[in-house]
Design an enzyme around this catalytic site. Structure first.
Site, PDB file in Angstrom:
ATOM      1  N   GLU A  67     -42.400   6.654  -6.285  1.00  0.00           N
ATOM      2  CA  GLU A  67     -41.724   6.487  -4.993  1.00  0.00           C
ATOM      3  C   GLU A  67     -40.310   7.061  -5.019  1.00  0.00           C
ATOM      4  O   GLU A  67     -39.852   7.685  -4.054  1.00  0.00           O
ATOM      5  CB  GLU A  67     -41.687   5.002  -4.615  1.00  0.00           C
ATOM      6  CG  GLU A  67     -43.057   4.343  -4.455  1.00  0.00           C
ATOM      7  CD  GLU A  67     -43.772   4.731  -3.178  1.00  0.00           C
ATOM      8  OE1 GLU A  67     -43.782   5.940  -2.849  1.00  0.00           O
ATOM      9  OE2 GLU A  67     -44.325   3.837  -2.518  1.00  0.00           O
ATOM     10  N   GLU A  76     -45.037  15.204 -11.095  1.00  0.00           N
ATOM     11  CA  GLU A  76     -44.346  15.547  -9.849  1.00  0.00           C
ATOM     12  C   GLU A  76     -43.922  17.012  -9.853  1.00  0.00           C
ATOM     13  O   GLU A  76     -44.057  17.709  -8.840  1.00  0.00           O
ATOM     14  CB  GLU A  76     -43.127  14.636  -9.655  1.00  0.00           C
ATOM     15  CG  GLU A  76     -43.463  13.190  -9.348  1.00  0.00           C
ATOM     16  CD  GLU A  76     -44.028  12.986  -7.956  1.00  0.00           C
ATOM     17  OE1 GLU A  76     -43.941  13.914  -7.124  1.00  0.00           O
ATOM     18  OE2 GLU A  76     -44.551  11.895  -7.687  1.00  0.00           O
ATOM     19  N   ASP A  86     -50.975  16.429  -0.480  1.00  0.00           N
ATOM     20  CA  ASP A  86     -50.385  15.092  -0.548  1.00  0.00           C
ATOM     21  C   ASP A  86     -51.208  14.084   0.240  1.00  0.00           C
ATOM     22  O   ASP A  86     -51.255  12.909  -0.120  1.00  0.00           O
ATOM     23  CB  ASP A  86     -48.940  15.112  -0.048  1.00  0.00           C
ATOM     24  CG  ASP A  86     -48.093  14.045  -0.720  1.00  0.00           C
ATOM     25  OD1 ASP A  86     -48.327  13.774  -1.914  1.00  0.00           O
ATOM     26  OD2 ASP A  86     -47.219  13.460  -0.062  1.00  0.00           O
ATOM     27  N   GLU A 123     -48.972   5.716   6.709  1.00  0.00           N
ATOM     28  CA  GLU A 123     -48.698   7.005   6.065  1.00  0.00           C
ATOM     29  C   GLU A 123     -49.908   7.939   6.172  1.00  0.00           C
ATOM     30  O   GLU A 123     -49.758   9.133   6.452  1.00  0.00           O
ATOM     31  CB  GLU A 123     -48.320   6.791   4.600  1.00  0.00           C
ATOM     32  CG  GLU A 123     -47.752   8.014   3.925  1.00  0.00           C
ATOM     33  CD  GLU A 123     -46.995   7.666   2.659  1.00  0.00           C
ATOM     34  OE1 GLU A 123     -47.327   8.249   1.611  1.00  0.00           O
ATOM     35  OE2 GLU A 123     -46.083   6.825   2.716  1.00  0.00           O
TER      36      GLU A 123
END
Length: 226
Positions: A136, A215, A42, A84
């Site tokens: 998101e 995803e 990620d 992030e």
């Protein structure tokens, strides 16, 4: 429009937001090696995600009406990505994950190629913002589930879940959803030929589906699957 599509593709959306990897975090049975795999992959994804968000900002600047404040919402999301990336670096250090040694796995590469497609000039703002919301929203719903009453999320993973599962991020996702819905409604009411309006809506729905599929594959990768 988005809620209609989510009902239509409920199984796929549930697969993305209630994936076994997420459920294993929630019930406290997660294999920490899987978590470390997700963390490293990620991190690589977020570095590719930032240019995509910047491209959505440019599309909003070109196509949106200033009175709705789209650019401010998207700019806020873009600005948060620096923090992030730094968070990923700190977490990687904490878990002993060497980020410099990580190569993107196939599912990650495929997802990033999809982001590159969304960045292309041929993809309009309505389609891009719909995909942006979906990306998101999957994280928000997934990690918020791990913070609900009754969850047995390990204490050492609660900060991760809080990062995307908190109410503030939920409100941000809601703002993106409102933008996407407004753009989709505009497309459906557009004075252009009917075929052109349908094409925008079809492309946006397909983009949403593709996000959910990517995803699921990303979560699968974290668990050592395909």
């Amino acid at each position: 429009m988005i809620d209609t599509w989510l009902r239509k593709h409920r199984l796929l959306y549930t697969g993305a937001t209630r994936h076994p990897f997420i459920l294993s975090i929630r019930d406290g049975t997660v294999d920490l090696s899987s978590f470390k795999t997700w963390l490293g992959q990620d991190y690589l994804f977020v570095r590719e995600f930032a240019p995509f968000v910047a491209s959505v900002l440019v599309k909003a600047w070109k196509e949106s009406d200033d009175r709705y404040g789209d650019t401010e919402v998207i700019l806020g999301g873009l600005a948060s990505l620096n923090d992030e990336v730094e968070w990923f670096k700190r977490e990687a250090s904490k878990w002993g994950v060497q980020l410099s040694n990580i190569a993107p796995q196939k599912a990650n590469e495929n997802y990033c190629r999809f982001l590159e497609y969304l960045m292309s000039p041929e993809v309009g703002y309505t389609v891009a913002i719909t995909a942006f919301w979906a990306i998101e929203a999957v994280y928000q719903e997934s990690f918020a589930h791990c913070l609900e009453d009754g969850a047995n999320t390990p204490q050492e993973l609660r900060e991760t879940c809080q990062r995307w599962g908190n109410d503030g991020f939920g409100q941000y996702c809601l703002s993106l959803k409102k933008i996407a819905n407004r753009r989709l409604e505009k497309a459906s009411e557009d004075a252009r030929p009917l075929d052109a309006s349908k094409e925008v809506l079809n492309k946006a729905e397909v983009a949403l589906i593709r996000v959910m599929e990517h995803e699921v594959e990303f979560w699968n990768m974290s668990r050592g699957g395909s």
